[in-house]
Design a protein around this motif. Sequence first.
Motif, PDB file in Angstrom:
ATOM      1  N   GLY A  58       0.977  -1.146   0.250  1.00 37.28           N
ATOM      2  CA  GLY A  58       0.090  -0.053  -0.125  1.00 37.28           C
ATOM      3  C   GLY A  58       0.982   1.503  -0.277  1.00 37.28           C
ATOM      4  O   GLY A  58       0.171   2.461  -0.652  1.00 37.28           O
ATOM      5  N   SER A  59       1.909   0.868   0.596  1.00 36.34           N
ATOM      6  CA  SER A  59       2.600   2.520   0.714  1.00 36.34           C
ATOM      7  C   SER A  59       3.852   2.974  -0.446  1.00 36.34           C
ATOM      8  O   SER A  59       3.815   3.891  -1.620  1.00 36.34           O
ATOM      9  N   GLU A  60       4.028   2.036  -1.113  1.00 37.00           N
ATOM     10  CA  GLU A  60       3.896   1.753  -2.999  1.00 37.00           C
ATOM     11  C   GLU A  60       2.750   2.802  -4.164  1.00 37.00           C
ATOM     12  O   GLU A  60       2.920   3.913  -4.072  1.00 37.00           O
ATOM     13  N   THR A  61       1.812   2.212  -3.281  1.00 36.66           N
ATOM     14  CA  THR A  61       0.752   2.571  -4.835  1.00 36.66           C
ATOM     15  C   THR A  61       0.074   4.099  -3.633  1.00 36.66           C
ATOM     16  O   THR A  61      -0.229   4.668  -4.075  1.00 36.66           O
ATOM     17  N   SER A  62       0.508   4.466  -2.303  1.00 38.49           N
ATOM     18  CA  SER A  62      -0.236   5.674  -2.074  1.00 38.49           C
ATOM     19  C   SER A  62       1.011   6.596  -2.708  1.00 38.49           C
ATOM     20  O   SER A  62       0.317   8.004  -2.987  1.00 38.49           O
ATOM     21  N   ARG A  63       2.284   6.537  -2.628  1.00 31.79           N
ATOM     22  CA  ARG A  63       3.214   7.368  -3.287  1.00 31.79           C
ATOM     23  C   ARG A  63       2.601   7.638  -5.142  1.00 31.79           C
ATOM     24  O   ARG A  63       2.455   8.374  -5.376  1.00 31.79           O
ATOM     25  N   VAL A  64       2.401   6.541  -5.174  1.00 31.61           N
ATOM     26  CA  VAL A  64       2.130   7.113  -6.981  1.00 31.61           C
ATOM     27  C   VAL A  64       0.230   7.841  -7.273  1.00 31.61           C
ATOM     28  O   VAL A  64       0.612   8.811  -7.255  1.00 31.61           O
ATOM     29  N   LEU A  65      -0.076   7.491  -6.104  1.00 27.19           N
ATOM     30  CA  LEU A  65      -1.738   8.270  -6.001  1.00 27.19           C
ATOM     31  C   LEU A  65      -0.809   9.975  -5.486  1.00 27.19           C
ATOM     32  O   LEU A  65      -1.831  10.632  -6.488  1.00 27.19           O
ATOM     33  N   ALA A  66      -0.162   9.937  -4.989  1.00 27.86           N
ATOM     34  CA  ALA A  66       0.239  11.085  -4.467  1.00 27.86           C
ATOM     35  C   ALA A  66       1.001  11.866  -5.675  1.00 27.86           C
ATOM     36  O   ALA A  66       0.861  13.114  -5.934  1.00 27.86           O
ATOM     37  N   ALA A  67       1.644  10.775  -6.380  1.00 28.16           N
ATOM     38  CA  ALA A  67       1.974  11.971  -7.670  1.00 28.16           C
ATOM     39  C   ALA A  67       0.631  12.375  -8.655  1.00 28.16           C
ATOM     40  O   ALA A  67       1.672  13.604  -9.009  1.00 28.16           O
TER      41      ALA A  67
END
Length: 345
Positions: free
Chosen positions: A144-153
């Motif tokens: 989830g931390s990986e996708t959180s970074r992508v969603l923030a971008a």
Amino acid sequence: MFHPHAIEIQDFPHYRLLIDLRSAAAYENDHIPGAVHLDAGDWSLGGGGERSDSLSTRPLERSTHALPPALASAVASVRLDQALLVYDDQGGRVSSEVARALRWRGWSVDVLLGGWINYRRWVLSGLEVLPRLVPFRVIGSALGSETSRVLAALRQLGHQVLDLEGLAGVPRNALSVPVGDQPAQALFDSRLLQALRDLDPRVPVWVDDMGARLGSLALPGALRDALAIAPVCPLQADLAVRVGAWVEDEPLCGDADALIRAVTTRGRMPSPDLLARWHDLTLRGDRVALLSSLLQEHVDVCYQEDRMNFSQRQVLPPLQVDSLAVPALTEAVHRWMSPPVDGPM
């Protein structure tokens, strides 16, 4: 944004102020997003007997006394040409009296149509309708931390994002976040519906790849169904890059034994040989090798087992990144979102 008539209730953003007149416990369990709480349980609303605070025992709207301090403070910044909404869970007994008092003083005030019971019915009905109308796009990754970074971008670049983790108060599969920090299920439902209503249904909405639950909270069935058939964008990055980001995002990565215990409670149980290798790496102090094995041989494997239906869904061009650091990731997402017309959008 969805029109309020699409789910048949007042348009809450129309109001300058929403006032919740229920108990503090009821407010904490659930309330209309943006509402302020005023506990009216001790207010004397026009009956006999001695008053318990600054309200007169005469009806509020005819009282020459000032409004109770909390109510006066709440409405102090509201102009008389701005609308207010009040509600309670006592059949309108309290909210109608407060509304009359405020109207008598010049404000335009509505009482929640149908009361709190009707609001809850509307929330549950809306959560069955709106997810089916949203063009979701799913970022597929085991962490989830990986996708959180992508969603923030994506959000930084101006794209629509539904932040389910933020609404739920816990990142997906974050191992060190206490479930007790999450909102009640009812409040999560209210926040989720408001977030869905704020979306533009004509534009893709990016979201994490969720299962049925986020910590102690359940996703509505219609939302689970919508995400299960939404197109998926696989996130691809080197294992070393992913491990580095995991160390930054997950505090338990600094405690090998605690991390192994936490990871093994999620998904299937690892084999005895794999467990033995993890403990050996722990004793040797080889944290990088341990985290690499945990991620590649267990977390990723469990994720793929849980997402066997990927082969039956539309798969978007993968997002290949060389770094999960904010500037580089944002640039990679920008390039990925600017392909020919038949690209990921």
